[in-house]
Design a protein around this motif. Structure first.
Motif: not given
Length: 133
Positions: A57-58, A85-90, A94-98, A105-110
């Motif tokens: 979605a991001g 978009g994928s990183l920040v939106g994702g 994720r935070a909004l859906t618990a 995880f943020v570092i690895v995803a980045t």
């Protein structure tokens, strides 16, 4: 008055747009699958989709915000916005859906999403430069 008119931006061929969008989708799914496999999660197919959807979605938001269909293989005009978009939106989704959003995880995803979404565009740009020499 004609001097005030601007040329419309050239849009890439539909084939290139579809291939770039498909590559982004496949790479985000691969990112989710690799992560789930590393953590030995159950339900491989559904689990990958549940992990990937916020990032997909991001990425879609990044495509729209950057109008990436115009130059879908451009590193700066498509790759970076789709990655961010994928990183920040994702992460926001994720935070909004618990779902888990922790610093490691943020570092690895980045890093992984940058390598995937910007990386293949860099390889294509490098190949194009080599062909033009």
């Amino acid at each position: 008055m004609n001097s005030l008119k601007t040329k419309p931006a050239k849009t890439a061929s539909p084939k290139v747009v579809l291939l770039a969008a498909a590559a982004d989708i496949v790479l985000i799914l691969a990112f989710a699958a690799i992560g789930r496999d590393a953590h030995h999660r159950e339900e491989p197919v559904l689990g990958v989709l549940l992990t990937a959807w916020p990032f997909l979605a991001g990425a879609a938001a990044g495509w729209i915000a950057a109008r990436a269909w115009r130059r879908p293989l451009s590193v700066l005009r498509a790759g970076v916005p789709v990655w961010l978009g994928s990183l920040v939106g994702g992460m926001l989704l994720r935070a909004l859906t618990a779902q888990t959003v922790v610093l490691p995880f943020v570092i690895v995803a980045t890093l992984a999403l940058a390598a995937f979404l910007v990386g293949y565009r860099l390889l294509i740009a490098g190949g194009a430069k080599l062909r033009n020499k």
